[in-house]
Motif scaffolding. Structure first.
Motif, mmCIF file in Angstrom:
data_model
loop_
_atom_site.group_PDB
_atom_site.id
_atom_site.type_symbol
_atom_site.label_atom_id
_atom_site.label_comp_id
_atom_site.label_asym_id
_atom_site.label_seq_id
_atom_site.Cartn_x
_atom_site.Cartn_y
_atom_site.Cartn_z
ATOM 1 N N GLY A 50 -10.625 29.197 46.442
ATOM 2 C CA GLY A 50 -11.873 28.650 45.938
ATOM 3 C C GLY A 50 -13.124 29.145 46.636
ATOM 4 O O GLY A 50 -14.208 28.606 46.399
ATOM 5 N N HIS A 66 -17.427 25.530 47.170
ATOM 6 C CA HIS A 66 -16.105 25.684 46.583
ATOM 7 C C HIS A 66 -16.205 25.949 45.088
ATOM 8 O O HIS A 66 -16.949 25.278 44.366
ATOM 9 C CB HIS A 66 -15.269 24.418 46.817
ATOM 10 N N GLU A 85 -10.844 26.480 40.370
ATOM 11 C CA GLU A 85 -9.988 27.482 39.745
ATOM 12 C C GLU A 85 -10.173 27.458 38.228
ATOM 13 O O GLU A 85 -10.419 26.413 37.635
ATOM 14 C CB GLU A 85 -8.517 27.222 40.096
ATOM 15 N N GLU A 126 -10.019 22.712 50.898
ATOM 16 C CA GLU A 126 -10.894 22.917 49.736
ATOM 17 C C GLU A 126 -12.121 22.006 49.799
ATOM 18 O O GLU A 126 -12.232 21.029 49.065
ATOM 19 C CB GLU A 126 -10.110 22.677 48.443
#
Length: 563
Positions: free
Chosen positions: A408, A515, A518, A159
């Motif tokens: 992501g 990225h 969430e 990520e």
């Protein structure tokens, strides 16, 4: 419970139990963390880096990774052609085996470079010990290439936003030294102590149970057999592969070889979870793959244990199942389970003759290779599954009206185009090769030993095996001629490198994107619901692509036995 079934369950459970800690270890190796093998391999690896001029701390982008991968594999191919065509005058040739023809060397070199090991020759007479040893080297580095690509994928899925995805050479060397080599040594030791030869002597005279004296080929079989399974290669030292009593002497070695070929593919799934710290995602992937595997394995085991339905219809029941083409040391159930394990995992080794399997078993073997993403080979199985994850994420995003995201990163048109090309490439290579070999019968179908439905299945199986980088064959096909050597060689080449280039390109493109954190509206990709979605995408693509061809082959053959 039937003892044969008990043996199958035991092997599967033990393999999963060993795969979990192995997956944790693999994740630590690729992440650069300290492991218990550092004291053994660190000095050797540093010496190798210095000798080869490698800067282990230099990171590479995905394009640089692929450039090195293609270049180094091309060098291995050229070396393979030289060794195979010139082995007649090279050392370690006590049986005076001649060099290969150009077309056979072309097929064999590509086959071992791409981790397929499709063999259009018999090992006893087709290769010298020097040739076998060189192919053993290819079994290490081709498996390591697959593991390296998986490590690149792991790195890309972290990520963060980056265009640096580790060092190709470091991943390749560590895959050989810290993963494949130790596991192969352990497996080889078990095989040696159970009767598998490990020698450089030539043919040996042995006395059969009938009192006859025969010359039996031996060689460095234990080492070759160990890496063929640990590296999901599959090439047999002998023509009969693991049905040969020296390559697979006992029921214990059969269980060890069966577990060995499943071990690393299982472990790589858990390694993904440990590397990304997303254990639920790894469990979802393993669950989908295992359901698919069992849906193929269970009908096959049942079909082989029940035997030929035509004999059952006539009231003939031996109680031993379908025994033609099988070793009585292993039995019908274990042979049927092996046939699915070796086609799902893309190992391609055999402990029975697939040409003698029941039509439904042949159907399941073909489907295992056509789907080509349940476990798969070392590393590349995850790459194949990654393509279906991307497709499922995109379709799910459309269904809920959101921009598709995975870990992501937004999935957009460019990534989808690449994913669809790779997903359809497998179908194109299999069906076009089968169609050409059937249409130009004087080159392809004329070499069949079986007419009708089964003959068509043999052609379909050959190209499916080549495209899935599997290497097993029905062997009712005379495949050592220019047509089969060249056509399957081209399929091997395209089906190995394009499905690596595609997923790595997608992963590299996504890694460079910003990225996206969430939110409550983010599609969860580590749930059983999403797992069902992925499975549905796999099933629909496989059914739409291959059902017509399967209907002409194993399905038609099955119904012909009932009439």
């Amino acid at each position: 419970m039937n003892t044969e079934i008990l043996g199958i369950v035991l092997v599967f459970v033990l393999t999963v139990a060993f795969a979990i800690p192995l997956g944790r270890y693999i994740a630590r190796v690729y992440n650069g963390d300290s492991t218990f093998t550092d004291g053994i391999f660190n000095p050797f690896e540093k010496l190798l880096y210095r000798f080869c001029g490698i800067s282990p701390n230099e990171e590479m982008g995905w394009k640089q990774h692929l450039k090195i991968l293609l270049t180094i594999n091309f060098v291995w191919f050229l070396l393979s052609m030289f060794v195979l065509m010139c082995q007649g005058w090279l050392p370690l040739n006590p049986d005076n085996n001649p060099g290969m023809s150009a077309d056979l060397a072309f097929n064999t070199a590509i086959s071992f470079v791409v981790n397929c090991n499709l063999q259009h020759y018999s090992g006893e007479t087709g290769l010298s010990y020097f040739g076998q040893l060189f192919l053993m080297f290819l079994q290490f580095v081709s498996a390591a290439t697959g593991l390296t690509t998986a490590a690149i994928l792991f790195n890309a899925l972290k990520e963060r936003t980056t265009d640096k995805l580790g060092n190709f050479y470091v991943y390749l060397i560590k895959s050989c030294t810290r993963i494949l080599l130790p596991l192969s040594v352990i497996t080889a030791i078990i095989l040696v102590f159970n009767g598998t030869p490990m020698t450089f002597d030539g043919k040996q005279q042995m006395t059969t149970l009938q009192g006859e004296t025969v010359n039996v080929s031996t060689g460095p079989v234990a080492a070759f057999t160990a890496i063929k399974h640990i590296g999901t290669n599959g090439g047999g030292f002998f023509g009969a592969n693991s049905a040969h009593p020296l390559e697979n002497p006992t029921y214990l070695t059969n269980m060890v070889e069966l577990g060995a070929q499943m071990l690393v593919p299982f472990a790589m799934i858990f390694a993904l979870g440990f590397y990304l710290n997303r254990k639920k995602l790894a469990l979802m992937i393993f669950g989908v793959m295992t359901v698919g595997f069992l849906l193929l394995a269970i009908p096959t085991v049942i079909a082989e244990m029940n035997g030929n339905p035509a004999l059952t219809k006539m009231g003939i029941n031996t109680g031993m199942g379908a025994t033609e083409g099988k070793e009585v040391r292993f039995g019908a159930a274990a042979s049927g389970f092996w046939s699915i394990a070796t086609t799902v995992i893309s190992t391609g080794s055999v402990n029975s003759m697939h040409d003698s399997a029941m039509p439904l078993s042949g159907l399941m073997q073909l489907l295992a290779m056509m789907v080509n993403c349940f476990y798969g080979g070392c590393g590349v199985g995850l790459l194949n599954f990654y393509i279906f994850i991307i497709l499922a994420v995109f379709i799910s995003g459309l269904m809920v009206g959101r921009t598709p995201e995975f870990l992501g990163k937004k999935i957009e048109a460019r990534e989808m185009k690449i994913a669809m090309i790779i997903a359809l490439l497998h179908t194109l290579l299999i069906l076009s090769g089968t169609a050409l070999s059937t249409a130009f019968a004087e080159y392809g179908a004329s070499t069949l030993n079986n007419p009708g439905y089964h003959g068509f299945s043999e052609i379909l199986y050959e190209f499916t095996s080549a495209s899935a980088n599997n290497g097993s064959g029905m062997e009712g096909l005379g495949d050592n001629n220019p047509w089969w050597n060249i056509t399957t060689g081209v399929v091997l080449l395209l089906s190995r490198f394009l499905p690596i280039i595609g997923p790595i390109a997608i992963a590299g493109i996504l890694a460079a994107k910003k990225h996206v954190p969430e939110s409550s509206g983010t599609l969860k990709t580590d749930t059983s619901t999403f797992g069902l979605m992925v499975f549905a995408v796999i099933f629909i693509i496989a059914a739409l692509s291959f059902f017509p061809a399967l209907a002409l082959g194993p399905i038609a053959e099955y119904f012909s036995l009932l009439n």
